[in-house]
Design an enzyme around this catalytic site. Structure first.
Site, PDB file in Angstrom:
ATOM      1  N   LYS A  30     109.874  73.197 -67.221  1.00  0.00           N
ATOM      2  CA  LYS A  30     109.479  74.587 -67.426  1.00  0.00           C
ATOM      3  C   LYS A  30     109.718  74.950 -68.879  1.00  0.00           C
ATOM      4  O   LYS A  30     110.845  74.907 -69.367  1.00  0.00           O
ATOM      5  CB  LYS A  30     110.282  75.506 -66.507  1.00  0.00           C
ATOM      6  CG  LYS A  30     109.951  76.971 -66.713  1.00  0.00           C
ATOM      7  CD  LYS A  30     110.612  77.855 -65.686  1.00  0.00           C
ATOM      8  CE  LYS A  30     110.334  79.310 -66.004  1.00  0.00           C
ATOM      9  NZ  LYS A  30     110.988  80.217 -65.057  1.00  0.00           N
ATOM     10  N   ARG A  41     114.299  82.693 -73.764  1.00  0.00           N
ATOM     11  CA  ARG A  41     114.916  81.692 -72.881  1.00  0.00           C
ATOM     12  C   ARG A  41     114.959  80.305 -73.526  1.00  0.00           C
ATOM     13  O   ARG A  41     115.002  79.296 -72.836  1.00  0.00           O
ATOM     14  CB  ARG A  41     114.137  81.614 -71.566  1.00  0.00           C
ATOM     15  CG  ARG A  41     113.943  82.931 -70.856  1.00  0.00           C
ATOM     16  CD  ARG A  41     113.704  82.718 -69.389  1.00  0.00           C
ATOM     17  NE  ARG A  41     113.159  83.867 -68.706  1.00  0.00           N
ATOM     18  CZ  ARG A  41     113.791  85.019 -68.466  1.00  0.00           C
ATOM     19  NH1 ARG A  41     115.009  85.195 -68.912  1.00  0.00           N
ATOM     20  NH2 ARG A  41     113.199  85.994 -67.807  1.00  0.00           N
ATOM     21  N   ARG A  85     106.446  89.128 -66.685  1.00  0.00           N
ATOM     22  CA  ARG A  85     107.624  89.993 -66.897  1.00  0.00           C
ATOM     23  C   ARG A  85     107.254  91.446 -66.668  1.00  0.00           C
ATOM     24  O   ARG A  85     108.086  92.233 -66.214  1.00  0.00           O
ATOM     25  CB  ARG A  85     108.243  89.725 -68.269  1.00  0.00           C
ATOM     26  CG  ARG A  85     108.809  88.300 -68.283  1.00  0.00           C
ATOM     27  CD  ARG A  85     109.561  87.919 -69.535  1.00  0.00           C
ATOM     28  NE  ARG A  85     109.850  86.494 -69.518  1.00  0.00           N
ATOM     29  CZ  ARG A  85     110.066  85.756 -70.599  1.00  0.00           C
ATOM     30  NH1 ARG A  85     110.027  86.322 -71.796  1.00  0.00           N
ATOM     31  NH2 ARG A  85     110.314  84.474 -70.484  1.00  0.00           N
ATOM     32  N   LYS A 142     105.184  73.565 -65.793  1.00  0.00           N
ATOM     33  CA  LYS A 142     104.834  74.970 -65.966  1.00  0.00           C
ATOM     34  C   LYS A 142     104.973  75.373 -67.410  1.00  0.00           C
ATOM     35  O   LYS A 142     106.021  75.079 -68.002  1.00  0.00           O
ATOM     36  CB  LYS A 142     105.778  75.803 -65.096  1.00  0.00           C
ATOM     37  CG  LYS A 142     105.648  77.291 -65.250  1.00  0.00           C
ATOM     38  CD  LYS A 142     106.702  77.983 -64.447  1.00  0.00           C
ATOM     39  CE  LYS A 142     106.560  79.463 -64.677  1.00  0.00           C
ATOM     40  NZ  LYS A 142     107.614  80.224 -64.079  1.00  0.00           N
ATOM     41  N   SER A 185     101.045  83.445 -65.528  1.00  0.00           N
ATOM     42  CA  SER A 185     100.475  84.779 -65.720  1.00  0.00           C
ATOM     43  C   SER A 185      99.637  84.877 -66.998  1.00  0.00           C
ATOM     44  O   SER A 185      98.551  85.458 -66.985  1.00  0.00           O
ATOM     45  CB  SER A 185     101.600  85.809 -65.738  1.00  0.00           C
ATOM     46  OG  SER A 185     102.552  85.522 -66.748  1.00  0.00           O
ATOM     47  N   TYR A 198      97.407  82.619 -59.683  1.00  0.00           N
ATOM     48  CA  TYR A 198      97.021  83.974 -59.270  1.00  0.00           C
ATOM     49  C   TYR A 198      95.540  84.032 -58.901  1.00  0.00           C
ATOM     50  O   TYR A 198      95.082  85.019 -58.351  1.00  0.00           O
ATOM     51  CB  TYR A 198      97.357  84.962 -60.390  1.00  0.00           C
ATOM     52  CG  TYR A 198      98.827  84.909 -60.765  1.00  0.00           C
ATOM     53  CD1 TYR A 198      99.774  85.556 -59.985  1.00  0.00           C
ATOM     54  CD2 TYR A 198      99.267  84.161 -61.854  1.00  0.00           C
ATOM     55  CE1 TYR A 198     101.128  85.470 -60.296  1.00  0.00           C
ATOM     56  CE2 TYR A 198     100.615  84.071 -62.172  1.00  0.00           C
ATOM     57  CZ  TYR A 198     101.540  84.724 -61.383  1.00  0.00           C
ATOM     58  OH  TYR A 198     102.872  84.624 -61.679  1.00  0.00           O
TER      59      TYR A 198
HETATM   60  C1  PBG Z   1     111.708  83.055 -63.637  1.00  0.00           C
HETATM   61  C2  PBG Z   1     110.237  82.861 -63.570  1.00  0.00           C
HETATM   62  C3  PBG Z   1     109.307  83.189 -64.553  1.00  0.00           C
HETATM   63  C4  PBG Z   1     108.056  82.837 -64.055  1.00  0.00           C
HETATM   64  C5  PBG Z   1     108.251  82.318 -62.791  1.00  0.00           C
HETATM   65  N1  PBG Z   1     109.606  82.325 -62.514  1.00  0.00           N
HETATM   66  C6  PBG Z   1     109.472  83.880 -65.848  1.00  0.00           C
HETATM   67  C7  PBG Z   1     110.335  83.385 -66.885  1.00  0.00           C
HETATM   68  O1  PBG Z   1     110.842  82.275 -66.869  1.00  0.00           O
HETATM   69  O2  PBG Z   1     110.543  84.180 -67.806  1.00  0.00           O
HETATM   70  C8  PBG Z   1     106.757  83.021 -64.793  1.00  0.00           C
HETATM   71  C9  PBG Z   1     105.512  82.910 -63.985  1.00  0.00           C
HETATM   72  C10 PBG Z   1     104.295  83.395 -64.674  1.00  0.00           C
HETATM   73  O3  PBG Z   1     104.262  83.678 -65.892  1.00  0.00           O
HETATM   74  O4  PBG Z   1     103.283  83.502 -63.981  1.00  0.00           O
HETATM   75  N2  PBG Z   1     112.208  83.548 -62.419  1.00  0.00           N
END
Ligand code: PBG
Length: 307
Positions: free
Chosen positions: A178, A201, A188, A232, A258, A297
């Site tokens: 990730k 992060r 977010r 991801k 997203s 999505y």
């Molecule tokens: C963290 C989480 C995130 C996403 C899924 N789980 C956000 C992040 O790491 O800041 C992002 C998914 C997306 O952008 O569609 N719980």
């Protein structure tokens, strides 16, 4: 006739948001067509997805109250736990229920773990929280828990917590590779998360420059007991998906996130691209790269178009 890959509804997993304390579903501005659902509207949306042949959903909760530890994440009456029970009641064993396992939607500072004195996530104290969440989600009816916080050792900690609590049958989908991408912005908005102090992060998610390191993350999650691994985001990381496919025989999931969805919508709204063909092309490319499951999505739109 000569196509090497075909997309089917059962390749897709729909990410869905459920929010505590609202009476009507709230549209998410930066994710056109997506909502913060009420428990009732979530049930209706999932019924629709299931009837279209989408085999699984992944749930994210938006609690009314956030605190430093994110304690609503393991509250047995927390919003995701209630939603899991609703969906289990509605679908029995006919739908796979995946619960995203993290605290960032639940903490008042927006990080994926509890903070230390320097304001950084404390890896090992966070693992204690993840253990509690795993058990709460399993008790509520999750088939699969999906740890997304990128803490070291999270898969082993969760596996052990589940096994010790007689949940040996619950599987783990590890968000293994990730990345600390700029593509999570709309998500977010969807979960009302702002990282405190304009933080990011990068201390726990992966450097976007790295591919070999992604394989280390994947290998270590498998060694810790992951049943499936995830890459991801998806489109900018097809090389990582393909590399993982070459080496790994467990199911590989890819999350079309997203920002990837929002870009296609934004261009389509301007008339610069056609929405549906681009959505199909993205998703099929992710499958071609080697993903078995695609979290997107676009799941409902694609499944509708495939009927
Ligand atoms: C963290 C989480 C995130 C996403 C899924 N789980 C956000 C992040 O790491 O800041 C992002 C998914 C997306 O952008 O569609 N719980």
């Amino acid at each position: 006739m000569v196509s090497e890959n075909h997309l089917r509804p059962d390749d897709l997993v729909a990410p869905l948001f459920v929010r505590e304390g609202i009476d009507t579903p709230q549209p998410i501005g930066s994710l056109p067509g997506q909502f913060q659902h009420t428990r009732a509207s979530l049930r209706a949306e999932v019924a629709e997805l299931a009837s279209l042949g989408v085999p699984a959903v992944v749930l994210f909760g938006v609690p009314s109250n956030k605190d430093p530890e994110g304690s609503e994440a393991w509250n047995p009456d927390g919003i995701v736990q209630l939603a899991l029970q609703d969906l289990r009641d509605d679908h029995g064993d006919n739908l796979v229920l995946i619960a995203d396992l993290c605290v960032d939607e639940y903490t008042d500072h927006g990080h994926c773990g509890v903070l230390d004195d320097l304001g950084q996530p404390d890896n090992d104290r966070t693992l204690e929280l993840y253990r509690k969440i795993a058990i709460a989600q399993a008790n509520a009816g999750a088939d699969i828990v999906a740890p997304s916080g990128m803490m070291d050792g999270q898969v082993a900690a969760i596996r052990q917590a589940l096994d010790d609590d007689a949940h040996e049958q619950i599987a783990i989908l590890a968000y293994a590779a990730k990345y600390a991408t700029a593509l999570y912005g709309p998500f977010r908005d969807a979960v009302d998360v702002t990282i405190v102090g304009g933080g990011n992060r990068k201390g726990y998610q992966q450097d976007v420059a790295n591919a070999r390191e992604a394989m280390e993350e994947i290998r270590s999650d498998i060694a810790e007991g992951a049943d499936m691994v995830m890459v991801k985001p998806a489109m900018p990381y097809l090389d990582v998906i393909a590399r993982a496919r070459d080496e790994i025989d467990l199911p590989i999931a890819a999350y079309h996130v997203s920002g990837e969805y929002a870009m296609v919508h934004a261009a389509a709204e301007r008339g610069w691209l056609e929405l549906e063909p681009v959505a199909f092309e993205h998703t099929l490319a992710i499958k071609r790269a080697g993903a078995d499951l695609i979290l997107t999505y676009f799941a409902r739109m694609l499944a509708e178009a495939m009927q």
